[in-house]
Design a protein around this motif. Structure first.
Motif, mmCIF file in Angstrom:
data_model
loop_
_atom_site.group_PDB
_atom_site.id
_atom_site.type_symbol
_atom_site.label_atom_id
_atom_site.label_comp_id
_atom_site.label_asym_id
_atom_site.label_seq_id
_atom_site.Cartn_x
_atom_site.Cartn_y
_atom_site.Cartn_z
ATOM 1 N N PHE A 523 0.670 -1.219 0.167
ATOM 2 C CA PHE A 523 0.006 0.151 0.031
ATOM 3 C C PHE A 523 0.715 1.176 -0.256
ATOM 4 O O PHE A 523 0.257 2.290 -0.136
ATOM 5 N N LEU A 524 2.271 1.079 0.166
ATOM 6 C CA LEU A 524 3.051 2.325 0.252
ATOM 7 C C LEU A 524 3.414 2.981 -1.041
ATOM 8 O O LEU A 524 3.481 2.246 -1.822
ATOM 9 N N ILE A 556 -1.009 7.034 21.279
ATOM 10 C CA ILE A 556 -1.635 6.869 20.012
ATOM 11 C C ILE A 556 -1.672 7.589 18.872
ATOM 12 O O ILE A 556 -1.532 7.419 17.807
ATOM 13 N N VAL A 557 -1.249 9.007 19.522
ATOM 14 C CA VAL A 557 -1.116 9.926 18.580
ATOM 15 C C VAL A 557 0.025 9.687 17.802
ATOM 16 O O VAL A 557 0.104 9.950 16.689
ATOM 17 N N GLU A 558 1.301 9.267 18.316
ATOM 18 C CA GLU A 558 2.374 9.106 17.711
ATOM 19 C C GLU A 558 2.290 7.875 16.492
ATOM 20 O O GLU A 558 2.920 7.926 15.530
ATOM 21 N N GLU A 559 1.475 6.874 17.041
ATOM 22 C CA GLU A 559 1.381 5.643 15.996
ATOM 23 C C GLU A 559 0.554 6.302 14.994
ATOM 24 O O GLU A 559 0.498 5.742 13.825
ATOM 25 N N PHE A 560 -0.331 7.016 15.135
ATOM 26 C CA PHE A 560 -1.188 7.322 14.165
ATOM 27 C C PHE A 560 -0.524 8.142 13.118
ATOM 28 O O PHE A 560 -0.832 8.262 11.923
ATOM 29 N N HIS A 565 0.922 9.148 7.773
ATOM 30 C CA HIS A 565 2.200 9.624 6.978
ATOM 31 C C HIS A 565 2.532 8.506 5.853
ATOM 32 O O HIS A 565 2.670 8.740 4.789
ATOM 33 N N HIS A 566 2.846 7.498 6.447
ATOM 34 C CA HIS A 566 3.406 6.265 5.338
ATOM 35 C C HIS A 566 2.234 6.019 4.346
ATOM 36 O O HIS A 566 2.727 5.662 3.494
ATOM 37 N N LEU A 567 1.070 6.040 4.923
ATOM 38 C CA LEU A 567 -0.184 5.747 4.098
ATOM 39 C C LEU A 567 -0.493 6.909 3.273
ATOM 40 O O LEU A 567 -1.487 6.642 2.435
ATOM 41 N N GLY A 568 -0.078 7.971 3.373
ATOM 42 C CA GLY A 568 -0.727 9.112 2.485
ATOM 43 C C GLY A 568 -1.679 9.849 3.166
ATOM 44 O O GLY A 568 -2.149 10.477 2.159
ATOM 45 N N LEU A 569 -2.186 9.516 4.168
ATOM 46 C CA LEU A 569 -3.583 10.111 4.552
ATOM 47 C C LEU A 569 -3.319 11.924 4.722
ATOM 48 O O LEU A 569 -3.836 12.563 4.304
ATOM 49 N N ASP A 655 14.593 7.179 3.426
ATOM 50 C CA ASP A 655 15.227 8.467 3.627
ATOM 51 C C ASP A 655 14.496 9.379 4.579
ATOM 52 O O ASP A 655 14.807 10.011 5.727
ATOM 53 N N GLU A 656 12.955 9.091 4.365
ATOM 54 C CA GLU A 656 11.944 9.912 5.098
ATOM 55 C C GLU A 656 12.009 9.493 6.523
ATOM 56 O O GLU A 656 12.094 10.063 7.713
ATOM 57 N N ASP A 657 12.418 7.993 6.646
ATOM 58 C CA ASP A 657 12.135 7.451 7.969
ATOM 59 C C ASP A 657 13.185 7.886 8.758
ATOM 60 O O ASP A 657 13.268 8.187 10.063
ATOM 61 N N GLU A 658 14.679 7.964 8.267
ATOM 62 C CA GLU A 658 15.796 8.205 8.938
ATOM 63 C C GLU A 658 15.580 9.677 9.313
ATOM 64 O O GLU A 658 16.153 10.025 10.549
ATOM 65 N N GLU A 659 15.127 10.614 8.461
ATOM 66 C CA GLU A 659 14.938 11.772 8.781
ATOM 67 C C GLU A 659 13.830 12.119 9.924
ATOM 68 O O GLU A 659 14.179 12.804 11.031
ATOM 69 N N GLU A 660 12.849 11.364 10.033
ATOM 70 C CA GLU A 660 11.833 11.349 11.296
ATOM 71 C C GLU A 660 12.542 10.667 12.364
ATOM 72 O O GLU A 660 12.473 11.380 13.727
ATOM 73 N N GLU A 661 13.194 9.870 12.467
ATOM 74 C CA GLU A 661 14.061 9.290 13.341
ATOM 75 C C GLU A 661 15.252 10.403 13.930
ATOM 76 O O GLU A 661 15.201 10.602 15.179
#
Length: 698
Positions: A523-524, A556-560, A565-569, A655-661
């Motif tokens: 779905f990504l 819960i906010v963090e998981e959402f 973000h990953h699913l483009g919502l 890259d986006e994951d690493e930036e978020e981390e």
């Protein structure tokens, strides 16, 4: 006085041989109650020397009266005369014979020697006095309360069946004289519900096993309640007040509940009251366990879970002697070990009761759409609303509704309909509505048999409510979790449902061809067709003055945030960063704003954790090792899939994951101090159910 209600269900023999009744209220050396001394009675001596020559008569039960009509001829008449004269003497103020009569019914000394027991006539001849006293019950007034209490202390369950039958007739006769006597009798029988083992045998009678004692007891209860139906309300009050405390051993709880179920069988009119009582006590134990585990250190909680899982694997029967041996050594154990043992024993009790209750209801739902099953589920819904729903800390009892709602679409709609009506009712208390919203979100997220169209319907209802609430309070000062608790509970429920059921919020008919439903990673990077206006409506609420992302649970906010973000919502990290500079205490409208002292609020504004909505969802993973066998969790339960499953194929971060981390690592000092605790909370909420029992034990 005799009674005329049949006792035909008792399996008593119609006749039984009995030796003559010797007068025993006073010494036989004086002819006080119409008896002669043995020295003056040569016929009596001959009878002692030649027992086979004595005239024998048998106990005859008149089936019309259900009474012992004759016992050994003249000796029974002697017993009647002694009882009558004792009662008449009591009325005149002469209490010697009356006191002897009371002592006669008192429990015998079971520590005496066998020779003494054989010489004591009370053990074999008390039956005659029971029958005699039954005939003179009308002479018992309030002044004879001591005698009645002595009669109620008699060891009637530990003798033979004929004695038990005659004794039940005596209880019935006493009940007809005074309401106070009836209340004492019911209290006596209910107190026997707490007995978990048979006492030592009455001298002169063979030992009576526990099952026989229970049967005799409930035959007596049924007989009394059939005679006096008004006693049903009295006995419900008694069994409620006498229910074992939560720290009582498991054997005591299980024995007591067994008695309640026997009472339910014999008195179907009490079924609803009894089952509601059992559920109420189950919730009480469940909530207490939850609070104990929350208040304990993590090491203690893990020790308890390891211990109870090990015992479940061993599959060994626990008996009362084991419980007593453990408790007897408690004084020598460290305080932490005592705490673990105490919590473990409560968990085992909770597990055993849950397992029993599941076994009671399960056969009814073999045909889930039958009239019987629907009627039973309606009763469960009533008990849920009255007993379970007000206690949001309950962790396991509500799984009765979860299990049976999964049986059919009709039952599921009944449960969801109740939750919707309560959550958005205008008459229910706010705390009840908030609890219903949590149940609604948790059931929708965790119920594997909840279809996609139902998930979208629930989400639409929640969106409608938060939109209406936002519009109604568009002029509010700012976020306030205490004042707008139901709004935040509904929004947090939306986030929670999204984390578990995001695929069900898509238009499945418009999915791209290269998307595999069973492969979340596919779905990504896709332009996903979300349900109409989902993104628009959620964004409008996030940007409103109510600012739900600030008040909802950070976990819960963090998981959402990651999933959406990953699913483009939507991308909500800017709002999360902005919220770090907002202090909720400035919007607090407590007693200080109304003129009260600041210290009266009971909160410390330097720590804003209290301003966040608690992340409590009722259908979090079920932890009881024995009762969980009823739930079929593999087919009925949605487990948490962490964000890692949405990484690019091969497990490498983008890259986006690493930036978020990196961005997370550069958070404020306050956030870093709370990071470890939030991580633990997140694991508890979203990852606990994915581990196997062996992994948890490790």
């Amino acid at each position: 006085m005799t009674t005329n209600t049949p006792l035909s269900r008792l399996a008593y023999a119609p006749t039984v041989a009995s030796s003559p009744i010797k007068p025993i209220l006073r010494k036989p050396t004086a002819s006080v109650l119409g008896t002669r001394s043995r020295a003056d009675d040569s016929d009596g001596a001959d009878e002692e020397e030649h027992p086979m020559k004595r005239q024998k008569k048998t106990v005859v039960f008149n089936e019309n009266l259900n009474m012992v009509r004759e016992i050994s001829g003249k000796s029974f008449e002697d017993a009647k005369r002694e009882v009558r004269q004792a009662l008449e003497g009591k009325a005149r103020g002469d209490e010697q014979d009356y006191d002897n009569l009371k002592d006669l019914f008192a429990p015998s000394n079971r520590n005496s020697s066998p020779d003494e027991d054989e010489e004591d006539p009370r053990h074999q001849e008390l039956l005659g006095y029971v029958v005699a006293l039954t005939g003179y019950v009308p002479m018992l007034g309030r002044s004879c309360t001591g005698l009645v209490r002595s009669v109620l202390r008699c060891s009637w369950l530990d003798r033979d069946e004929n004695f038990a039958k005659a004794y039940i007739q005596l209880l019935a006769a006493l009940s007809s004289v005074q309401a106070s006597f009836f209340a004492e009798i019911l209290r006596m029988v209910v107190e026997k519900f707490l007995e978990t083992k048979s006492p030592s045998a009455v001298p002169g009678f063979p030992p009576v096993d526990l099952e026989t004692r229970k049967k005799r007891l409930h035959v007596g209860i049924k007989y009394l309640l059939d005679l006096f139906p008004a006693g049903s309300k009295m006995i419900i009050k008694l069994v409620t007040s006498k229910f074992p405390y939560t720290d009582e051993p498991k054997a005591v709880h299980m024995s007591y509940i067994d008695h309640l179920l026997r009472l339910k069988t014999s008195r179907p009119d009490l079924e609803r009251d009894i089952m509601e009582l059992i559920l109420a006590q189950l919730v009480k134990l469940d909530v207490e366990m939850t609070l104990d585990l929350e208040n304990d250190e993590d090491d203690t909680t893990r020790a308890v879970m390891r211990s109870i899982q090990t015992d479940a694997k061993d599959d060994q029967e626990d008996d009362e002697s084991d419980d007593e041996s453990v408790m007897s050594d408690d004084d020598d154990l460290p305080e932490e070990t005592k705490r673990v043992i105490k919590i473990k024993n409560k968990l085992e009790t909770l597990d055993a009761i849950m397992d029993l209750v599941f076994s009671i209801y399960d056969p009814i739902f073999e045909k889930p759409d039958s009239d019987e099953a629907v009627a039973c589920f309606e009763n469960l819904l009533s008990d849920f609303k009255n007993v379970i729903l007000p206690h949001l800390k309950s962790r396991h009892t509500q799984y009765l509704l979860f299990k049976f709602a999964m049986k059919s679409d009709q039952l599921m709609e009944m449960f969801l309909g109740l939750l919707l009506s309560v959550a958005f009712s205008s008459t229910e208390a706010p705390v009840i509505k908030q609890a219903a919203a949590a149940y609604l979100a948790s059931f929708t997220a965790r119920g594997a048999r909840v279809q996609s169209h139902t998930v979208q319907l629930i989400v639409s209802c929640l969106l409608d409510y938060i939109d209406y609430y936002r519009e109604t309070h568009r002029h509010c000062r700012g976020p306030d979790v205490r004042r707008y608790s139901l709004y935040y509970a509904s929004f947090q429920g939306l986030l929670y449902i999204f984390c578990f059921r995001w695929r069900d919020l898509l238009d499945q008919g418009a999915l791209p061809d290269n998307v595999d439903w069973d492969d979340p990673a596919s779905f990504l990077g896709q332009d996903l067709p979300w349900m109409p206006d989902l993104k628009k409506r959620m964004h409008a609420n996030i940007a409103s003055k109510l600012n739900p992302l600030k008040c909802c649970s950070p976990v819960i906010v963090e998981e959402f945030a990651q999933l959406s973000h990953h699913l483009g919502l939507m991308y909500i990290y800017p709002q999360i960063e902005k919220n770090k500079s907002i202090h909720l205490s400035q919007f607090y409208t407590g007693s200080y704003a109304q003129g009260g002292a600041l210290r009266d609020t009971g909160f410390e504004f330097d720590n804003e954790k209290w301003t966040h909505l608690e992340a409590c969802f009722p259908f979090d993973p079920f932890q009881l090792p024995i009762a969980r066998r009823w739930l079929d969790l593999e087919n009925n339960y949605v487990t948490w899939s962490p964000i890692s499953v949405l990484r690019k194929p091969g497990g490498e971060a983008t890259d986006e994951d690493e930036e978020e981390e990196d961005s997370d690592e550069e958070g404020s000092e306050e956030e870093s101090e709370m990071g470890e605790e939030e991580l633990e909370d997140r694991e508890e909420l979203f990852e606990e159910d994915t581990a196997t029992d062996d992994e948890r034990a490790d």
